[in-house]
Motif scaffolding. Structure first.
Motif, mmCIF file in Angstrom:
data_model
loop_
_atom_site.group_PDB
_atom_site.id
_atom_site.type_symbol
_atom_site.label_atom_id
_atom_site.label_comp_id
_atom_site.label_asym_id
_atom_site.label_seq_id
_atom_site.Cartn_x
_atom_site.Cartn_y
_atom_site.Cartn_z
ATOM 1 N N ALA A 153 40.947 -8.349 -16.877
ATOM 2 C CA ALA A 153 41.791 -9.459 -16.810
ATOM 3 C C ALA A 153 41.108 -10.639 -17.047
ATOM 4 N N SER A 154 41.686 -11.538 -17.897
ATOM 5 C CA SER A 154 41.054 -12.871 -18.151
ATOM 6 C C SER A 154 42.156 -14.158 -18.132
ATOM 7 N N LEU A 155 41.659 -15.163 -17.997
ATOM 8 C CA LEU A 155 42.707 -16.501 -17.959
ATOM 9 C C LEU A 155 41.674 -17.216 -18.876
ATOM 10 N N PRO A 156 41.717 -17.238 -20.106
ATOM 11 C CA PRO A 156 40.797 -17.550 -21.131
ATOM 12 C C PRO A 156 40.608 -19.208 -21.148
ATOM 13 N N ASN A 157 41.803 -19.901 -21.048
ATOM 14 C CA ASN A 157 41.803 -21.244 -20.939
ATOM 15 C C ASN A 157 42.973 -21.624 -20.061
ATOM 16 N N PHE A 158 42.600 -22.821 -19.046
ATOM 17 C CA PHE A 158 43.920 -23.198 -18.218
ATOM 18 C C PHE A 158 43.174 -24.565 -17.780
ATOM 19 N N GLN A 159 44.331 -25.542 -17.373
ATOM 20 C CA GLN A 159 44.023 -26.448 -16.708
ATOM 21 C C GLN A 159 44.096 -26.589 -15.433
ATOM 22 N N LEU A 160 43.239 -27.253 -14.490
ATOM 23 C CA LEU A 160 43.417 -27.273 -12.894
ATOM 24 C C LEU A 160 42.922 -28.396 -12.606
ATOM 25 N N TYR A 161 43.980 -29.391 -11.835
ATOM 26 C CA TYR A 161 43.680 -30.498 -11.287
ATOM 27 C C TYR A 161 42.712 -31.288 -12.166
ATOM 28 N N GLY A 162 43.191 -31.729 -13.337
ATOM 29 C CA GLY A 162 42.366 -32.816 -14.456
ATOM 30 C C GLY A 162 41.424 -31.954 -15.201
ATOM 31 N N GLY A 163 40.813 -30.706 -14.801
ATOM 32 C CA GLY A 163 39.819 -30.176 -15.421
ATOM 33 C C GLY A 163 40.389 -28.995 -16.150
#
Length: 186
Positions: free
Chosen positions: A128-138
């Motif tokens: 499984a992968s989450l190749p790109n995401f945004q998390l609290y400004g990063g």
């Protein structure tokens, strides 16, 4: 059950089962997409893709009448991780590819934006992968390959960790000492 609904159209031709369009709705979440299952082999091959604006896993996975896991209430307190082996033998029963794209993914009060989850099950192994995401400004990437026990996780900058720690901290812990879920110690 309750506030959860599944709607769509199904067709079956030859060895292919197709569910398109398919919509899953629950409190605060609606996902639309399709599933195609090839049932011709000894192991079914499933390909699924879904998109949605928000996927609130806290609401989707909540048991009716039970306290939400995100509130930290219920149960017998923090038991920690079990040392018991997890039986993944069921993964051998299917070959699958899943793609889930959502504007916001919420789990245990943690909010991930612009997330695309890709998962593959093949030969009893999960990747499984989450190749790109945004998390609290990063921004970041996350990968898990159960076949090789390899994993990587983003490490937000200090200014980005504070909101994550506040929202993910159990009520019994101060945000400054709460562990970061899914993230290595820094």
């Amino acid at each position: 059950a309750g506030d959860k609904a599944l709607a769509g159209s199904a067709s079956y031709k030859g060895s292919l089962l197709t569910l398109h369009p398919l919509t899953l709705s629950t409190t605060g979440s609606t996902l639309s997409g399709s599933v195609v299952a090839d049932l011709s082999g000894a192991v079914p091959a499933v390909n699924a893709a879904f998109t949605g604006q928000t996927l609130n896993l806290d609401a989707l996975l909540a048991k009716p009448g039970a306290a939400s896991a995100s509130t930290g209430s219920g149960g017998g307190g923090e038991a920690g991780w079990s040392d018991a082996r997890i039986d993944f033998s069921g993964l051998k029963a299917v070959t699958a590819k899943l793609k889930l794209t959502t504007g916001q993914l919420i789990y245990n009060k943690i909010k991930i934006s612009n997330a695309t989850l890709q998962a593959t099950i093949s030969g009893g192994k999960l990747s499984a992968s989450l190749p790109n995401f945004q998390l609290y400004g990063g921004a970041g990437a996350l990968a898990l390959d159960a076949a090789h026990e390899a994993r990587s996780a983003p490490v937000p900058q200090a200014r980005q960790r504070a909101p994550l720690m506040v929202e993910s901290a159990p009520p019994s812990r101060s945000p400054s000492t709460a562990p970061l879920p899914l993230l290595p110690a820094v």
